[in-house]
Design an enzyme around this catalytic site. Structure first.
Site, PDB file in Angstrom:
ATOM      1  N   GLN A 115     -74.172 -11.806 -12.374  1.00 21.85           N
ATOM      2  CA  GLN A 115     -73.260 -11.611 -11.247  1.00 21.85           C
ATOM      3  C   GLN A 115     -73.878 -12.204  -9.980  1.00 21.85           C
ATOM      4  O   GLN A 115     -73.226 -12.280  -8.948  1.00 21.85           O
ATOM      5  CB  GLN A 115     -73.008 -10.111 -11.043  1.00 21.85           C
ATOM      6  CG  GLN A 115     -72.391  -9.405 -12.236  1.00 21.85           C
ATOM      7  CD  GLN A 115     -72.438  -7.893 -12.085  1.00 21.85           C
ATOM      8  OE1 GLN A 115     -71.637  -7.296 -11.372  1.00 21.85           O
ATOM      9  NE2 GLN A 115     -73.424  -7.276 -12.717  1.00 21.85           N
ATOM     10  N   ASP A 118     -77.448 -16.388  -6.630  1.00 15.97           N
ATOM     11  CA  ASP A 118     -78.675 -16.934  -6.009  1.00 15.97           C
ATOM     12  C   ASP A 118     -79.358 -18.028  -6.836  1.00 15.97           C
ATOM     13  O   ASP A 118     -80.292 -18.671  -6.354  1.00 15.97           O
ATOM     14  CB  ASP A 118     -79.663 -15.789  -5.722  1.00 15.97           C
ATOM     15  CG  ASP A 118     -80.024 -14.981  -6.965  1.00 15.97           C
ATOM     16  OD1 ASP A 118     -80.293 -13.760  -6.830  1.00 15.97           O
ATOM     17  OD2 ASP A 118     -80.026 -15.563  -8.080  1.00 15.97           O
ATOM     18  N   HIS A 133     -69.827 -15.111 -11.129  1.00 16.03           N
ATOM     19  CA  HIS A 133     -69.347 -14.996  -9.743  1.00 16.03           C
ATOM     20  C   HIS A 133     -69.720 -16.220  -8.910  1.00 16.03           C
ATOM     21  O   HIS A 133     -69.696 -16.187  -7.669  1.00 16.03           O
ATOM     22  CB  HIS A 133     -69.887 -13.712  -9.097  1.00 16.03           C
ATOM     23  CG  HIS A 133     -69.318 -12.479  -9.707  1.00 16.03           C
ATOM     24  ND1 HIS A 133     -69.874 -11.230  -9.548  1.00 16.03           N
ATOM     25  CD2 HIS A 133     -68.247 -12.286 -10.513  1.00 16.03           C
ATOM     26  CE1 HIS A 133     -69.162 -10.334 -10.221  1.00 16.03           C
ATOM     27  NE2 HIS A 133     -68.180 -10.939 -10.814  1.00 16.03           N
ATOM     28  N   CYS A 141     -63.819 -27.029  -1.673  1.00 18.53           N
ATOM     29  CA  CYS A 141     -62.767 -27.089  -0.648  1.00 18.53           C
ATOM     30  C   CYS A 141     -61.830 -25.887  -0.787  1.00 18.53           C
ATOM     31  O   CYS A 141     -61.409 -25.554  -1.902  1.00 18.53           O
ATOM     32  CB  CYS A 141     -61.960 -28.386  -0.819  1.00 18.53           C
ATOM     33  SG  CYS A 141     -60.551 -28.467   0.300  1.00 18.53           S
ATOM     34  N   SER A 203     -75.111  -1.970 -10.584  1.00 20.54           N
ATOM     35  CA  SER A 203     -74.543  -0.631 -10.352  1.00 20.54           C
ATOM     36  C   SER A 203     -73.298  -0.420 -11.203  1.00 20.54           C
ATOM     37  O   SER A 203     -72.689   0.641 -11.170  1.00 20.54           O
ATOM     38  CB  SER A 203     -74.187  -0.493  -8.868  1.00 20.54           C
ATOM     39  OG  SER A 203     -73.289  -1.547  -8.497  1.00 20.54           O
ATOM     40  N   PRO A 228     -83.708   1.507 -11.736  1.00 24.36           N
ATOM     41  CA  PRO A 228     -84.424   2.682 -11.228  1.00 24.36           C
ATOM     42  C   PRO A 228     -83.479   3.864 -11.002  1.00 24.36           C
ATOM     43  O   PRO A 228     -83.915   5.012 -10.938  1.00 24.36           O
ATOM     44  CB  PRO A 228     -85.016   2.211  -9.905  1.00 24.36           C
ATOM     45  CG  PRO A 228     -84.437   0.897  -9.597  1.00 24.36           C
ATOM     46  CD  PRO A 228     -83.729   0.394 -10.802  1.00 24.36           C
TER      47      PRO A 228
HETATM   48  C1  BV8 Z   1     -60.758 -10.016 -10.363  1.00 22.90           C
HETATM   49  C2  BV8 Z   1     -69.736 -13.109  -5.336  1.00 22.90           C
HETATM   50  C3  BV8 Z   1     -58.588 -10.617 -11.214  1.00 22.90           C
HETATM   51  C4  BV8 Z   1     -69.550 -13.216  -3.854  1.00 22.90           C
HETATM   52  C5  BV8 Z   1     -68.927 -10.900  -6.047  1.00 22.90           C
HETATM   53  C6  BV8 Z   1     -60.678  -2.727 -12.097  1.00 22.90           C
HETATM   54  C7  BV8 Z   1     -60.981  -1.537 -11.503  1.00 22.90           C
HETATM   55  C8  BV8 Z   1     -61.235  -1.499 -10.104  1.00 22.90           C
HETATM   56  C9  BV8 Z   1     -61.229  -2.663  -9.310  1.00 22.90           C
HETATM   57  C10 BV8 Z   1     -60.930  -3.832  -9.922  1.00 22.90           C
HETATM   58  C11 BV8 Z   1     -60.635  -3.865 -11.298  1.00 22.90           C
HETATM   59  N1  BV8 Z   1     -60.391  -5.150 -11.602  1.00 22.90           N
HETATM   60  C12 BV8 Z   1     -60.487  -5.925 -10.477  1.00 22.90           C
HETATM   61  C13 BV8 Z   1     -60.820  -5.127  -9.449  1.00 22.90           C
HETATM   62  C14 BV8 Z   1     -61.048  -5.564  -8.103  1.00 22.90           C
HETATM   63  C15 BV8 Z   1     -62.497  -6.035  -7.865  1.00 22.90           C
HETATM   64  C16 BV8 Z   1     -63.510  -4.929  -8.052  1.00 22.90           C
HETATM   65  O1  BV8 Z   1     -64.148  -4.792  -9.080  1.00 22.90           O
HETATM   66  N2  BV8 Z   1     -63.680  -4.162  -6.970  1.00 22.90           N
HETATM   67  C17 BV8 Z   1     -64.747  -3.127  -6.988  1.00 22.90           C
HETATM   68  C18 BV8 Z   1     -65.372  -3.096  -5.602  1.00 22.90           C
HETATM   69  C19 BV8 Z   1     -64.187  -1.814  -7.413  1.00 22.90           C
HETATM   70  N3  BV8 Z   1     -62.836  -7.129  -8.759  1.00 22.90           N
HETATM   71  C20 BV8 Z   1     -62.449  -8.380  -8.371  1.00 22.90           C
HETATM   72  O2  BV8 Z   1     -61.812  -8.624  -7.361  1.00 22.90           O
HETATM   73  C21 BV8 Z   1     -62.846  -9.510  -9.305  1.00 22.90           C
HETATM   74  N4  BV8 Z   1     -61.735 -10.393  -9.543  1.00 22.90           N
HETATM   75  O3  BV8 Z   1     -60.752  -8.948 -10.939  1.00 22.90           O
HETATM   76  O4  BV8 Z   1     -59.758 -10.975 -10.475  1.00 22.90           O
HETATM   77  C22 BV8 Z   1     -57.857  -9.741 -10.297  1.00 22.90           C
HETATM   78  C23 BV8 Z   1     -57.528 -10.273  -9.087  1.00 22.90           C
HETATM   79  C24 BV8 Z   1     -56.818  -9.416  -8.237  1.00 22.90           C
HETATM   80  C25 BV8 Z   1     -56.521  -8.069  -8.597  1.00 22.90           C
HETATM   81  C26 BV8 Z   1     -56.849  -7.628  -9.863  1.00 22.90           C
HETATM   82  C27 BV8 Z   1     -57.534  -8.460 -10.734  1.00 22.90           C
HETATM   83  C28 BV8 Z   1     -63.922 -10.413  -8.627  1.00 22.90           C
HETATM   84  C29 BV8 Z   1     -65.152  -9.646  -8.347  1.00 22.90           C
HETATM   85  C30 BV8 Z   1     -66.257 -10.619  -7.889  1.00 22.90           C
HETATM   86  C31 BV8 Z   1     -66.519 -10.494  -6.409  1.00 22.90           C
HETATM   87  N5  BV8 Z   1     -67.669 -11.321  -6.036  1.00 22.90           N
HETATM   88  N6  BV8 Z   1     -69.994 -11.708  -5.739  1.00 22.90           N
HETATM   89  C32 BV8 Z   1     -70.820 -12.900  -3.088  1.00 22.90           C
HETATM   90  O5  BV8 Z   1     -71.866 -12.653  -3.706  1.00 22.90           O
HETATM   91  O6  BV8 Z   1     -70.724 -12.949  -1.848  1.00 22.90           O
HETATM   92  S1  BV8 Z   1     -69.230  -9.265  -6.533  1.00 22.90           S
HETATM   93  C33 BV8 Z   1     -70.871  -8.934  -6.009  1.00 22.90           C
HETATM   94  O7  BV8 Z   1     -70.928  -7.534  -5.866  1.00 22.90           O
HETATM   95  C34 BV8 Z   1     -71.953  -9.284  -6.990  1.00 22.90           C
HETATM   96  O8  BV8 Z   1     -71.722 -10.506  -7.632  1.00 22.90           O
HETATM   97  C35 BV8 Z   1     -71.914  -8.096  -7.951  1.00 22.90           C
HETATM   98  O9  BV8 Z   1     -70.905  -8.262  -8.910  1.00 22.90           O
HETATM   99  C36 BV8 Z   1     -71.499  -6.971  -7.035  1.00 22.90           C
HETATM  100  C37 BV8 Z   1     -72.687  -6.162  -6.608  1.00 22.90           C
HETATM  101  O10 BV8 Z   1     -73.020  -5.365  -7.702  1.00 22.90           O
HETATM  102  P1  BV8 Z   1     -74.530  -5.407  -8.283  1.00 22.90           P
HETATM  103  O11 BV8 Z   1     -74.925  -6.803  -8.539  1.00 22.90           O
HETATM  104  O12 BV8 Z   1     -74.553  -4.419  -9.370  1.00 22.90           O
HETATM  105  O13 BV8 Z   1     -75.407  -4.950  -7.032  1.00 22.90           O
HETATM  106  P2  BV8 Z   1     -75.442  -3.524  -6.318  1.00 22.90           P
HETATM  107  O14 BV8 Z   1     -76.093  -3.753  -5.010  1.00 22.90           O
HETATM  108  O15 BV8 Z   1     -74.108  -2.858  -6.372  1.00 22.90           O
HETATM  109  O16 BV8 Z   1     -76.411  -2.641  -7.255  1.00 22.90           O
HETATM  110  C38 BV8 Z   1     -77.743  -3.041  -7.402  1.00 22.90           C
HETATM  111  C39 BV8 Z   1     -78.289  -2.205  -8.545  1.00 22.90           C
HETATM  112  O17 BV8 Z   1     -79.635  -2.628  -8.795  1.00 22.90           O
HETATM  113  C40 BV8 Z   1     -78.332  -0.706  -8.236  1.00 22.90           C
HETATM  114  O18 BV8 Z   1     -77.860   0.023  -9.360  1.00 22.90           O
HETATM  115  C41 BV8 Z   1     -79.832  -0.435  -8.001  1.00 22.90           C
HETATM  116  O19 BV8 Z   1     -80.200   0.859  -8.429  1.00 22.90           O
HETATM  117  C42 BV8 Z   1     -80.468  -1.501  -8.882  1.00 22.90           C
HETATM  118  N7  BV8 Z   1     -81.812  -1.937  -8.461  1.00 22.90           N
HETATM  119  C43 BV8 Z   1     -82.328  -1.959  -7.204  1.00 22.90           C
HETATM  120  N8  BV8 Z   1     -83.598  -2.489  -7.253  1.00 22.90           N
HETATM  121  C44 BV8 Z   1     -83.853  -2.788  -8.562  1.00 22.90           C
HETATM  122  C45 BV8 Z   1     -82.708  -2.448  -9.332  1.00 22.90           C
HETATM  123  N9  BV8 Z   1     -82.644  -2.632 -10.669  1.00 22.90           N
HETATM  124  C46 BV8 Z   1     -83.750  -3.158 -11.279  1.00 22.90           C
HETATM  125  N10 BV8 Z   1     -84.884  -3.531 -10.603  1.00 22.90           N
HETATM  126  C47 BV8 Z   1     -84.969  -3.348  -9.266  1.00 22.90           C
HETATM  127  N11 BV8 Z   1     -86.090  -3.715  -8.619  1.00 22.90           N
END
Ligand code: BV8
Length: 259
Positions: A115, A118, A133, A141, A203, A228
């Site tokens: 996801q 980078d 992603h 564009c 997450s 973690p």
């Molecule tokens: C889509 C690129 C069709 C841009 C990103 C079903 C249910 C609910 C909502 C939806 C659904 N289907 C669609 C949706 C809507 C939406 C969605 O999921 N919303 C969420 C907020 C509920 N999804 C979409 O819009 C997707 N498109 O479905 O298209 C569609 C279209 C319209 C309507 C319906 C369907 C597109 C989603 C992609 C968005 N783009 N990134 C950018 O980067 O700027 S998402 C972006 O956020 C990341 O790519 C990643 O996916 C997400 C962040 O999550 P994580 O990577 O897990 O990071 P996070 O910070 O949350 O967690 C970090 C974890 O690491 C933690 O658990 C922490 O404990 C852990 N950690 C910390 N340190 C460490 C560690 N683990 C190991 N070692 C360590 N040292």
């Protein structure tokens, strides 16, 4: 399968990992991996959960990473990605990224679904990577959706498309946008065909990516969470390795393939 939670202290060197998990890794024909921002945290790239710093502190990533935000204020969104692009350029892959290169080298069939935008997995040497992603180091564009190889950071912000004059945008998937063609299908196939599925540093909140570990579970794979903290996957995972991926993954590789 007995679910076990293995607390992994900072001294990763002496951790205990379940024998069944080690055996499964060592004899796996197919391994699929899903990574999130957590796998890049130890490289210095803040996760989406981490509070943003400086000018961006007042913005939630979800509010900036949308086509609506770009239409509303293209200059601000472009500058947010330029800031992140600069940050990514100044960091390097960490031992977690390198350990996954090692897993790919040792397992007959491997797929890394990330996801992260980078590009650190590829910089570490991972080959079979699906960027579901997109990638922040590429731009395209906003109008004709075509990738643009070369663009100037100086001059108009955002810069303009040399083909049609449309605004340039990062080649990433914004909320509400579809994933790259075929990316999710390829990812689901890897999830349902694998023996072991590793869910690392995510997450498990953003869909459809968060559905992949559950697809693997349904298909009978061993699903291992490395994080973690607990997530919406923890209760269903076969094994949970609680710790930082930069420590846990090298230890897992050492345990599965000693010497
Ligand atoms: C889509 C690129 C069709 C841009 C990103 C079903 C249910 C609910 C909502 C939806 C659904 N289907 C669609 C949706 C809507 C939406 C969605 O999921 N919303 C969420 C907020 C509920 N999804 C979409 O819009 C997707 N498109 O479905 O298209 C569609 C279209 C319209 C309507 C319906 C369907 C597109 C989603 C992609 C968005 N783009 N990134 C950018 O980067 O700027 S998402 C972006 O956020 C990341 O790519 C990643 O996916 C997400 C962040 O999550 P994580 O990577 O897990 O990071 P996070 O910070 O949350 O967690 C970090 C974890 O690491 C933690 O658990 C922490 O404990 C852990 N950690 C910390 N340190 C460490 C560690 N683990 C190991 N070692 C360590 N040292």
């Amino acid at each position: 399968m007995r679910k076990a939670e293995w607390m992994i202290g900072s001294r990763a060197r002496n951790m205990k990992i379940a024998d069944q998990l080690i055996e499964a890794m060592r004899h796996a024909k197919r391994v699929a991996v899903l990574t999130g921002a957590g796998v890049s945290a130890e490289s210095g790239v803040p996760t989406f959960r981490d509070a943003q710093t400086g000018f961006w502190a007042d913005f939630k990533p979800e509010d900036l990473a949308t086509p609506q935000a770009f239409r509303r204020n293209p200059k601000m969104v472009w500058e947010w990605y330029a800031y992140r692009r600069q940050m990514v350029a100044n960091v390097s892959p960490n031992p977690g990224h390198h350990a996954l290169v090692e897993v790919e080298r040792r397992v007959p069939e491997f797929m890394l679904i990330t996801q992260n935008v980078d590009g650190l997995h590829q910089r570490a040497g991972s080959k079979r990577v699906v960027e579901i992603h997109g990638n922040i180091t590429r731009v395209k564009c906003f109008d004709d959706d075509g990738v643009v190889e070369k663009w100037e950071e100086k001059g108009e912000v955002p810069p303009r498309c040399p083909r049609c004059g449309g605004m340039l945008r990062p080649d990433v998937v914004w909320f509400g946008e579809e994933l790259p063609p075929g990316a999710f299908e390829t990812s689901v196939q890897a999830a349902v065909e694998c023996d072991v599925f590793l869910s690392i540093g995510t997450s498990s909140v953003v869909y459809p990516a968060a559905a992949l570990p559950f697809e693997a579970l349904k298909a009978g794979a061993m699903v291992v969470e490395i994080n973690p903290d607990s997530t919406s996957l923890t209760a269903r995972a076969s094994y949970v390795l609680r710790g930082a991926s930069g420590e846990v993954l090298p230890a897992l590789v050492r345990a599965a393939w000693p010497g």
